[in-house]
Design an enzyme around this catalytic site. Structure first.
Site, PDB file in Angstrom:
ATOM      1  N   SER A 134      56.936  19.562  25.232  1.00  0.00           N
ATOM      2  CA  SER A 134      58.094  18.696  25.054  1.00  0.00           C
ATOM      3  C   SER A 134      59.237  19.480  24.401  1.00  0.00           C
ATOM      4  CB  SER A 134      57.687  17.466  24.235  1.00  0.00           C
ATOM      5  OG  SER A 134      58.633  16.435  24.345  1.00  0.00           O
ATOM      6  N   ASP A 249      54.989  10.436  33.202  1.00  0.00           N
ATOM      7  CA  ASP A 249      55.730  10.764  31.988  1.00  0.00           C
ATOM      8  C   ASP A 249      57.119  10.140  32.078  1.00  0.00           C
ATOM      9  OD1 ASP A 249      57.021  11.935  29.831  1.00  0.00           O
ATOM     10  OD2 ASP A 249      56.246  13.947  30.222  1.00  0.00           O
ATOM     11  N   HIS A 280      52.804  12.058  29.371  1.00  0.00           N
ATOM     12  CA  HIS A 280      53.447  13.106  28.582  1.00  0.00           C
ATOM     13  C   HIS A 280      52.428  13.969  27.837  1.00  0.00           C
ATOM     14  CE1 HIS A 280      57.023  14.858  26.820  1.00  0.00           C
ATOM     15  NE2 HIS A 280      56.607  14.627  25.581  1.00  0.00           N
TER      16      HIS A 280
END
Length: 315
Positions: A134, A249, A280
């Site tokens: 991320s 996601d 995610h």
């Protein structure tokens, strides 16, 4: 007294994996875990760099610990993994009352973690790979620019160009659209974030010394991020890159990945994997993607871990 970086405590995790407690050196020493395959060797190794927020070494979100899943799965396939507590978790007070940037929050500690790995007798220092999740993936090209000796870089749900405030607004808009009875509460939160986003957009270099906090960080933090372009930085690097992205996601989406790749253009050494059913955290999800899926226990997909292992071994 702070333990030196080489001080360790070993705990067995099974016949094929060993866990070693170590400390990442720095202004805020960070507790860390080095997960090793059993047996001798000079192992290839992966450093996990966190997403946003005060993350722990496990990547804990609800009942899930994706960094643990990664560490064990890769170690079972012969690859060592280093994961550590984020500085904002270990000593959040160290950030108060001063300007700071992602260098303080993420980058310096990632570089120190890479250095620690290279110092370990079990590790092949020429085969160290950075895996950024991320926000860590967003920053991975910047980290790699500072360490050209990295053997590879993995963007794990981190291939995006949007600035974080705009990303938060987009996520809240999406959550409000699927939140049902909670949609009015989410929209109110989104409105507050929108106000702060406009404040951030109005920042200038003259604000960089301010210690005022906007959306959890001082102006220097947002100005630093504004000046960083992950695509342009990645173009400068010759290091092999693996991008993995989940289709479930809603935080970093396929369209965001498509835009990232279109702007990046053709690049040698780029591998992209898409997983339509993964969220995610690269855990399988069903139904409409929403925050509640993170409360469901699961494990990082074996397919994802096997693909990372094969890519690292081929470097």
């Amino acid at each position: 007294m702070i333990a030196p970086a080489f001080a360790v405590m070993v705990a067995l995790m099974g016949d094929t994996v060993t866990s070693v407690d170590v400390t990442i050196p720095g202004p805020v020493p960070l507790p860390a875990t080095l997960t090793l395959p059993t047996g001798g060797g000079k192992f290839a190794a992966v450093v996990i760099v966190h997403g946003s927020g005060p993350g722990d070494r496990h990547g804990t979100l609800g009942p899930n610990a994706p960094y643990d899943d990664l560490a064990r799965g890769l170690a079972e396939r012969g690859i060592a993994v280093l994961s550590y507590e984020k500085r904002t978790r270990v000593n959040p007070l160290s950030f108060l009352g001063r300007p700071f940037t992602v260098r303080d929050e993420v980058i310096d500690d990632a570089i120190a973690a890479i250095g620690l790995l290279r110092s370990r007798p079990e590790i092949n220092g020429d085969r160290v790979v950075l895996l950024g999740h991320s926000l860590g993936g967003f920053l991975a090209p910047r980290i790699a620019r500072e360490d050209p000796q990295l053997a590879g870089v993995i963007l794990w749900a981190g291939a995006f160009r949007e600035q974080l405030p705009e990303l938060m607004v987009r996520q809240l808009d999406y959550i409000a659209s699927v939140a049902g009875a909670d949609s009015s509460r989410v929209r109110a939160q989104r409105d507050q974030v929108g106000i702060m986003t406009r404040q951030i957009e109005g920042l200038t270099p003259a604000d960089s010394a301010s210690i005022a906090v906007v959306m959890g960080a001082p102006p220097a933090y947002w100005l630093d991020l504004r000046s960083y372009d992950p695509v342009a930085t990645l173009r400068e690097l010759a290091v092999p890159v693996l991008i993995q992205q989940g289709g479930m996601d809603y935080q970093v989406t396929y369209p965001m990945l498509d835009g990232f790749l279109a702007e990046l253009g053709p690049r040698e050494g780029l591998t992209v994997h898409r997983y339509d059913s993964l969220n995610h955290l690269f855990i399988a999800s069903e139904g409409i993607p929403r925050p509640a899926m993170y409360s469901m226990p699961g494990k990082v997909s074996d397919e994802v871990i096997a693909a990372i292992a094969a890519w690292v071994e081929a470097l």
